[in-house]
Motif scaffolding. Sequence first.
Motif, short mmCIF file in Angstrom:
data_model
loop_
_atom_site.label_atom_id
_atom_site.label_comp_id
_atom_site.label_asym_id
_atom_site.label_seq_id
_atom_site.Cartn_x
_atom_site.Cartn_y
_atom_site.Cartn_z
N PHE A 166 -83.51 40.44 52.48
CA PHE A 166 -83.51 40.01 51.10
C PHE A 166 -84.30 38.71 50.99
N THR A 167 -85.17 38.63 49.99
CA THR A 167 -85.98 37.42 49.82
C THR A 167 -85.42 36.58 48.68
N ASN A 168 -85.69 35.30 48.77
CA ASN A 168 -85.22 34.34 47.79
C ASN A 168 -85.97 34.55 46.48
N LEU A 169 -85.25 34.79 45.40
CA LEU A 169 -85.87 34.99 44.09
C LEU A 169 -86.42 33.69 43.53
N ASP A 170 -85.96 32.56 44.07
CA ASP A 170 -86.35 31.25 43.56
C ASP A 170 -87.42 30.56 44.40
N GLY A 171 -87.91 31.20 45.43
CA GLY A 171 -88.91 30.56 46.29
C GLY A 171 -88.95 31.21 47.66
N THR A 172 -89.14 30.39 48.68
CA THR A 172 -89.21 30.92 50.03
C THR A 172 -87.81 31.07 50.61
N GLY A 173 -87.69 31.88 51.61
CA GLY A 173 -86.42 32.09 52.29
C GLY A 173 -86.10 33.57 52.38
N VAL A 174 -85.45 33.93 53.48
CA VAL A 174 -85.10 35.33 53.74
C VAL A 174 -83.70 35.38 54.34
N ILE A 175 -82.92 36.36 53.91
CA ILE A 175 -81.64 36.66 54.52
C ILE A 175 -81.75 38.04 55.13
N GLN A 176 -81.45 38.14 56.42
CA GLN A 176 -81.47 39.44 57.10
C GLN A 176 -80.05 39.93 57.25
N THR A 177 -79.85 41.21 56.98
CA THR A 177 -78.52 41.81 57.11
C THR A 177 -78.57 42.99 58.07
N TYR A 178 -77.52 43.16 58.81
CA TYR A 178 -77.34 44.28 59.72
C TYR A 178 -75.98 44.88 59.36
N TYR A 179 -75.99 46.04 58.70
CA TYR A 179 -74.77 46.64 58.20
C TYR A 179 -74.05 47.46 59.25
N ARG A 180 -72.73 47.43 59.17
CA ARG A 180 -71.86 48.28 59.98
C ARG A 180 -70.86 48.92 59.03
N VAL A 181 -70.66 50.22 59.19
CA VAL A 181 -69.77 50.98 58.31
C VAL A 181 -68.73 51.69 59.18
N SER A 182 -67.48 51.62 58.74
CA SER A 182 -66.43 52.40 59.39
C SER A 182 -65.81 53.31 58.34
N GLY A 183 -65.15 54.36 58.79
CA GLY A 183 -64.55 55.29 57.86
C GLY A 183 -63.34 55.99 58.45
N TYR A 184 -62.49 56.47 57.54
CA TYR A 184 -61.31 57.22 57.94
C TYR A 184 -60.84 58.02 56.73
N SER A 185 -60.20 59.14 56.98
CA SER A 185 -59.80 60.02 55.89
C SER A 185 -58.57 59.53 55.13
N VAL A 186 -57.89 58.52 55.66
CA VAL A 186 -56.78 57.90 54.93
C VAL A 186 -57.01 56.39 54.88
N ASP A 187 -56.27 55.72 54.02
CA ASP A 187 -56.47 54.29 53.80
C ASP A 187 -55.79 53.47 54.90
N GLU A 188 -56.36 53.55 56.12
CA GLU A 188 -55.85 52.80 57.27
C GLU A 188 -57.05 52.21 58.01
N GLN A 189 -57.47 51.04 57.59
CA GLN A 189 -58.65 50.41 58.16
C GLN A 189 -58.55 50.23 59.67
N GLU A 190 -57.38 49.89 60.17
CA GLU A 190 -57.23 49.64 61.60
C GLU A 190 -57.46 50.90 62.44
N ASN A 191 -57.38 52.07 61.84
CA ASN A 191 -57.64 53.33 62.55
C ASN A 191 -59.04 53.89 62.27
N ALA A 192 -59.80 53.21 61.43
CA ALA A 192 -61.14 53.68 61.09
C ALA A 192 -62.06 53.60 62.31
N GLU A 193 -63.02 54.50 62.34
CA GLU A 193 -64.02 54.51 63.41
C GLU A 193 -65.36 54.10 62.84
N GLU A 194 -66.10 53.35 63.63
CA GLU A 194 -67.43 52.94 63.19
C GLU A 194 -68.33 54.18 63.09
N ILE A 195 -69.12 54.24 62.03
CA ILE A 195 -69.99 55.37 61.76
C ILE A 195 -71.42 54.95 62.03
#
Length: 169
Positions: A96-125
Amino acid sequence: MKQYLPLLGFVLFLTGPPPLYGQGGASTELTMNISAEVQSTTIELITLQAMDFRGMRAQQLQLVVDPVTSERAGKMVALGDPLSSFRISFLQTREFTNLDGTGVIQTYYRVSGYSVDEQENAEEIEVESRELIFNEEGEFYFWVGGQVNLERATPGSYEGEFTLEIEYL
């Protein structure tokens, strides 16, 4: 049938001095808002919680949110046909670049998922995931986290989105 769902709309604001943590107490504020836009009548996507960076201190100019263990992870639920199979894919890295001038933010996304609402049992996808299945109620939960690299960031506004692609099998 592939359905492209823009999942997370980001608005990032960096204010104050450059992000040099620990140098004279300087800090940078980072705000991320999550929103969902559904473009399909067969899948509904609901944002339950935005990723939360409030009060976090960068470690080596990075903010880290674990999608399996962190209460700060973004949370969404996909609603589809009960017990139907699907696969997801997404771009893992974004800049993502700065809309107001110079600068960049880099992101590295990680997603986990599970068929029920239990984050602690979710597996990274992985980016090109295996087969996933909606539960008997037609639900599947996702948690979104990752790393935000602030090394090249400067004060200002940053904006972008995270897109998750869902494909029924």
